[in-house]
Design an enzyme around this catalytic site. Structure first.
Site, PDB file in Angstrom:
ATOM      1  N   HIS A 163      15.372   7.624   7.861  1.00 50.35           N
ATOM      2  CA  HIS A 163      16.004   7.376   9.162  1.00 50.35           C
ATOM      3  C   HIS A 163      17.168   8.350   9.338  1.00 50.35           C
ATOM      4  CE1 HIS A 163      14.320   3.191   9.839  1.00 50.35           C
ATOM      5  NE2 HIS A 163      14.197   3.260   8.530  1.00 50.35           N
ATOM      6  N   HIS A 166       9.770   6.839   4.652  1.00 41.56           N
ATOM      7  CA  HIS A 166      10.341   7.507   5.823  1.00 41.56           C
ATOM      8  C   HIS A 166      11.851   7.523   5.715  1.00 41.56           C
ATOM      9  CE1 HIS A 166       9.710   3.228   6.634  1.00 41.56           C
ATOM     10  NE2 HIS A 166      10.847   3.279   7.302  1.00 41.56           N
TER      11      HIS A 166
HETATM   12  P1  5GP Z   1      11.896   0.419   7.855  1.00 46.40           P
HETATM   13  O1  5GP Z   1      12.488  -0.919   8.216  1.00 46.40           O
HETATM   14  O2  5GP Z   1      10.548   0.297   7.196  1.00 46.40           O
HETATM   15  O3  5GP Z   1      12.852   1.272   7.085  1.00 46.40           O
HETATM   16  O4  5GP Z   1      11.721   1.175   9.224  1.00 46.40           O
HETATM   17  C1  5GP Z   1      10.540   1.190   9.947  1.00 46.40           C
HETATM   18  C2  5GP Z   1      10.884   1.745  11.305  1.00 46.40           C
HETATM   19  O5  5GP Z   1       9.684   2.158  11.930  1.00 46.40           O
HETATM   20  C3  5GP Z   1      11.552   0.734  12.220  1.00 46.40           C
HETATM   21  O6  5GP Z   1      12.831   1.214  12.602  1.00 46.40           O
HETATM   22  C4  5GP Z   1      10.594   0.631  13.409  1.00 46.40           C
HETATM   23  O7  5GP Z   1      11.263   0.535  14.632  1.00 46.40           O
HETATM   24  C5  5GP Z   1       9.801   1.912  13.302  1.00 46.40           C
HETATM   25  N1  5GP Z   1       8.420   1.812  13.791  1.00 46.40           N
HETATM   26  C6  5GP Z   1       7.499   0.869  13.460  1.00 46.40           C
HETATM   27  N2  5GP Z   1       6.334   1.099  14.092  1.00 46.40           N
HETATM   28  C7  5GP Z   1       6.512   2.230  14.822  1.00 46.40           C
HETATM   29  C8  5GP Z   1       5.672   2.975  15.690  1.00 46.40           C
HETATM   30  O8  5GP Z   1       4.501   2.654  15.915  1.00 46.40           O
HETATM   31  N3  5GP Z   1       6.207   4.080  16.262  1.00 46.40           N
HETATM   32  C9  5GP Z   1       7.505   4.464  16.035  1.00 46.40           C
HETATM   33  N4  5GP Z   1       7.933   5.562  16.645  1.00 46.40           N
HETATM   34  N5  5GP Z   1       8.332   3.785  15.220  1.00 46.40           N
HETATM   35  C10 5GP Z   1       7.848   2.675  14.633  1.00 46.40           C
END
Ligand code: 5GP
Ligand code: ZN
Length: 154
Positions: free
Chosen positions: A109, A107
């Site tokens: 950001h 994903h």
């Molecule tokens: P990472 O740390 O893997 O780059 O980012 C994962 C992101 O996914 C985090 O910022 C977290 O807040 C978001 N996230 C995790 N679970 C969910 C969810 O169920 N719904 C949404 N909208 N965001 C999520």
């Protein structure tokens, strides 16, 4: 890619969002992409853009998906600038736990920035010497040009 042929992980939270089993605050959607608000935003409007197919990290993402992804990232970022009045934005992508990845469905950001928002990123530090900098670049370049980066052309 037709939905039926996409890789899916039934235990993946983002695959469950794509399937509609978990709700999301949708920002953008097309055949292959979904963008929705992060549930724990770093800044208001912080959006996650994903490919609908389940690819754990950037390394598994097929290059054929790149154009559509780029178009979607640009649409969302442009909307953040116009609609939210953001003065800038970050486009960040974490890979593997050491880099802070917590959801193993790749994903991107998109984080809007505002003047005086207090966010402090990029604790940059110079190399100890120009020689060391060139050595690091040369080691990476040699590896890449020798074709040892599996999957780069798929
Ligand atoms: P990472 O740390 O893997 O780059 O980012 C994962 C992101 O996914 C985090 O910022 C977290 O807040 C978001 N996230 C995790 N679970 C969910 C969810 O169920 N719904 C949404 N909208 N965001 C999520
Ligand atoms: Zn997934």
């Amino acid at each position: 890619m037709p939905y039926a042929n996409r890789p899916v992980d039934k235990d993946c939270v983002f695959c469950r969002i794509v399937a509609g089993a978990i709700p999301c605050a949708r920002v953008y959607e097309d055949e292959n992409i979904l963008a929705f608000l992060d549930i724990q935003p770093i800044a208001p409007g912080h959006t996650l853009a994903i490919l609908k197919g389940h690819y754990p990290t950037l390394l598994e993402v097929p290059p054929r998906e790149a154009e559509g992804l780029f178009i979607a990232l640009k649409k969302v970022a442009a909307a953040q600038l116009k609609v939210l009045g953001a003065g800038g934005f970050h486009c960040l992508q974490n890979n593997f736990p050491l880099a802070g990845q917590t959801v193993f469905h790749a994903h991107w950001h998109l984080i809007p920035r505002a003047a005086g928002d207090g966010l402090a990123l990029w604790p940059g530090q110079a190399y100890e010497s120009d020689k060391r900098m060139r050595e690091v670049a040369e080691a990476l370049h040699s590896h890449i040009t020798a074709g040892r980066c599996g999957g780069q052309d798929e």
